[in-house]
Design an enzyme around this catalytic site. Structure first.
Site, mmCIF file in Angstrom:
data_model
loop_
_atom_site.group_PDB
_atom_site.id
_atom_site.type_symbol
_atom_site.label_atom_id
_atom_site.label_comp_id
_atom_site.label_asym_id
_atom_site.label_seq_id
_atom_site.Cartn_x
_atom_site.Cartn_y
_atom_site.Cartn_z
ATOM 1 N N SER A 146 -0.812 7.640 1.416
ATOM 2 C CA SER A 146 -2.265 7.305 1.392
ATOM 3 C C SER A 146 -2.798 8.653 1.491
ATOM 4 O O SER A 146 -2.167 9.641 1.532
ATOM 5 C CB SER A 146 -2.375 7.055 2.682
ATOM 6 O OG SER A 146 -3.786 7.023 3.400
ATOM 7 N N TYR A 186 -1.307 6.677 12.201
ATOM 8 C CA TYR A 186 -1.114 6.198 10.706
ATOM 9 C C TYR A 186 -1.135 7.653 9.985
ATOM 10 O O TYR A 186 -0.248 7.793 9.019
ATOM 11 C CB TYR A 186 -2.360 5.536 10.244
ATOM 12 C CG TYR A 186 -2.480 5.099 8.859
ATOM 13 C CD1 TYR A 186 -1.620 3.990 8.475
ATOM 14 C CD2 TYR A 186 -3.311 5.678 7.863
ATOM 15 C CE1 TYR A 186 -1.678 3.577 7.048
ATOM 16 C CE2 TYR A 186 -3.404 5.420 6.603
ATOM 17 C CZ TYR A 186 -2.514 4.330 6.080
ATOM 18 O OH TYR A 186 -2.619 3.705 4.667
HETATM 19 P P1 NAD Z 1 -1.555 -5.345 3.134
HETATM 20 O O1 NAD Z 1 -1.695 -5.396 4.506
HETATM 21 O O2 NAD Z 1 -2.403 -6.075 2.164
HETATM 22 O O3 NAD Z 1 0.143 -5.079 2.798
HETATM 23 C C1 NAD Z 1 1.081 -4.800 3.574
HETATM 24 C C2 NAD Z 1 2.323 -5.511 3.342
HETATM 25 O O4 NAD Z 1 3.451 -4.727 4.157
HETATM 26 C C3 NAD Z 1 2.260 -6.823 3.863
HETATM 27 O O5 NAD Z 1 2.896 -7.728 2.927
HETATM 28 C C4 NAD Z 1 3.064 -6.814 5.076
HETATM 29 O O6 NAD Z 1 3.442 -8.088 5.530
HETATM 30 C C5 NAD Z 1 4.244 -5.805 4.729
HETATM 31 N N1 NAD Z 1 4.649 -5.448 5.956
HETATM 32 C C6 NAD Z 1 3.973 -5.044 7.233
HETATM 33 N N2 NAD Z 1 5.137 -4.691 7.985
HETATM 34 C C7 NAD Z 1 6.257 -4.670 7.245
HETATM 35 C C8 NAD Z 1 7.644 -4.363 7.764
HETATM 36 N N3 NAD Z 1 7.979 -4.333 8.911
HETATM 37 N N4 NAD Z 1 8.703 -4.875 6.796
HETATM 38 C C9 NAD Z 1 8.546 -5.330 5.621
HETATM 39 N N5 NAD Z 1 6.988 -5.543 5.327
HETATM 40 C C10 NAD Z 1 6.060 -5.227 6.092
HETATM 41 O O7 NAD Z 1 -1.577 -3.686 2.657
HETATM 42 P P2 NAD Z 1 -1.918 -3.026 1.444
HETATM 43 O O8 NAD Z 1 -3.432 -2.298 1.138
HETATM 44 O O9 NAD Z 1 -1.312 -3.509 0.391
HETATM 45 O O10 NAD Z 1 -0.987 -1.538 1.713
HETATM 46 C C11 NAD Z 1 0.104 -1.453 1.247
HETATM 47 C C12 NAD Z 1 0.502 0.264 1.364
HETATM 48 O O11 NAD Z 1 -0.526 1.126 0.714
HETATM 49 C C13 NAD Z 1 0.749 0.628 2.767
HETATM 50 O O12 NAD Z 1 2.013 1.414 2.946
HETATM 51 C C14 NAD Z 1 -0.451 1.130 3.092
HETATM 52 O O13 NAD Z 1 -0.595 2.124 4.222
HETATM 53 C C15 NAD Z 1 -0.978 1.975 1.497
HETATM 54 N N6 NAD Z 1 -2.503 2.197 1.686
HETATM 55 C C16 NAD Z 1 -3.226 1.139 1.579
HETATM 56 C C17 NAD Z 1 -4.627 1.636 1.255
HETATM 57 C C18 NAD Z 1 -5.742 0.783 0.911
HETATM 58 O O14 NAD Z 1 -6.863 0.968 1.124
HETATM 59 N N7 NAD Z 1 -5.417 -0.557 0.750
HETATM 60 C C19 NAD Z 1 -4.966 3.048 1.314
HETATM 61 C C20 NAD Z 1 -3.925 3.978 1.156
HETATM 62 C C21 NAD Z 1 -2.693 3.483 1.502
#
Ligand code: NAD
Length: 255
Positions: free
Chosen positions: A143, A156
């Site tokens: 992130s 986080y």
């Molecule tokens: P999201 O919530 O849509 O997807 C997260 C996924 O991780 C979900 O499918 C959830 O079921 C899965 N998950 C959660 N805990 C889990 C576990 N213990 N075991 C297996 N799967 C698990 O969010 P996203 O935006 O797609 O995020 C994906 C990654 O990107 C994350 O690591 C998040 O921190 C990172 N991220 C997202 C953003 C953003 O703005 N969307 C920004 C920076 C970083």
């Protein structure tokens, strides 16, 4: 096709960024194991993702924060496809809470999915890659908060800062095995994790005002970088963070 006949595991791929990466990898010729957390509707969503992939995919249920689940997932993938070439440690969670109120349980849940889960998946996959004779790609989805503080999200930020150092160390330790290790650091991407902000016009406009590019990013824009980092073209790329953030990290004042 840039990933022809490769085998990839993408964690947390039933939706959001992970789903996009799974779809893009398959469009580039890779077989993809779509990991999902066995909870709620995730299995149904993961099956829907796997069924529409352009290559033969599979679903693997498992919690990345549980060693037993992770070992089983890796062996299920190897049993089906015979090897593992790429892993994307994407599964992640966040909890918004002022630091003074964060409980041990909340801290531990975020650290165990985002940091321990990344360690555990990377280690199980790297061991498999070494057993195969070396070579492979490990990608962490960290992130912008691997570097930028974000008040209200201390656990986080600590977890993603940890992923930054995890990646840098592994890049060095695994280089002799020709395993490339890199981070992708998304900014604000339109996925379910941001549904509260996206559904509140005022909060959404406030977030956009901080982004030089003037909009949220799309999951496909993160997936495009994951394809590059997984491809043979990235042979000499290891130990780096790739920001996909519309310039967010360059802002002097944030939020
Ligand atoms: P999201 O919530 O849509 O997807 C997260 C996924 O991780 C979900 O499918 C959830 O079921 C899965 N998950 C959660 N805990 C889990 C576990 N213990 N075991 C297996 N799967 C698990 O969010 P996203 O935006 O797609 O995020 C994906 C990654 O990107 C994350 O690591 C998040 O921190 C990172 N991220 C997202 C953003 C953003 O703005 N969307 C920004 C920076 C970083």
């Amino acid at each position: 096709m840039r990933l022809m006949n490769k085998v990839a595991l993408v964690t947390g791929a039933s939706r959001g960024i992970g789903r996009s990466i799974a779809e893009r990898f398959a469009a580039e010729g890779s077989h993809v194991a779509v990991n999902y957390l066995p909870q709620g509707e995730n299995e149904i969503e993961a099956r829907a993702v796997a069924n529409q992939l352009k290559t033969a995919g599979m679903i693997v249920g498992g919690d990345v924060s549980l060693r037993g689940d992770v070992e089983r997932m890796v062996s299920e993938v190897v049993q089906k496809f015979g090897r593992l070439d790429i892993a994307v440690c994407n599964a992640g969670i966040e909890i918004k809470k002022p630091f003074l109120e964060v409980t041990d349980e909340e801290w531990n849940s975020v650290l165990s999915v985002n940091l321990y889960g990344s360690f555990c998946v990377a280690q199980a996959v790297a061991r498999q890659m070494v057993r195969q004779g070396g070579s492979g790609k490990l990608i962490f989805i960290s992130s912008v908060h691997e570097d930028i503080p974000f008040p209200g999200y201390t656990a986080y930020c600590a977890s993603k800062g940890g992923v930054r150092m995890l990646m840098r160390n592994l890049a060095m330790e695994l280089a002799p095995h020709k395993i490339n290790v890199n981070n992708i650091a998304p900014g604000a991407i339109a996925t379910p994790i941001n549904s509260a902000v996206l559904s509140d016009p005022e909060a959404k406009a406030g977030a956009i005002s901080e982004i030089p590019w003037g909009r949220f990013g799309r999951p496909e824009e993160v997936a495009a970088v994951a394809v590059f980092l997984s491809s043979d073209e990235a042979e000499y790329v290891t130990g780096s963070t790739y920001y996909v953030d519309g310039g967010l990290t360059q802002q002097v004042t944030l939020y």
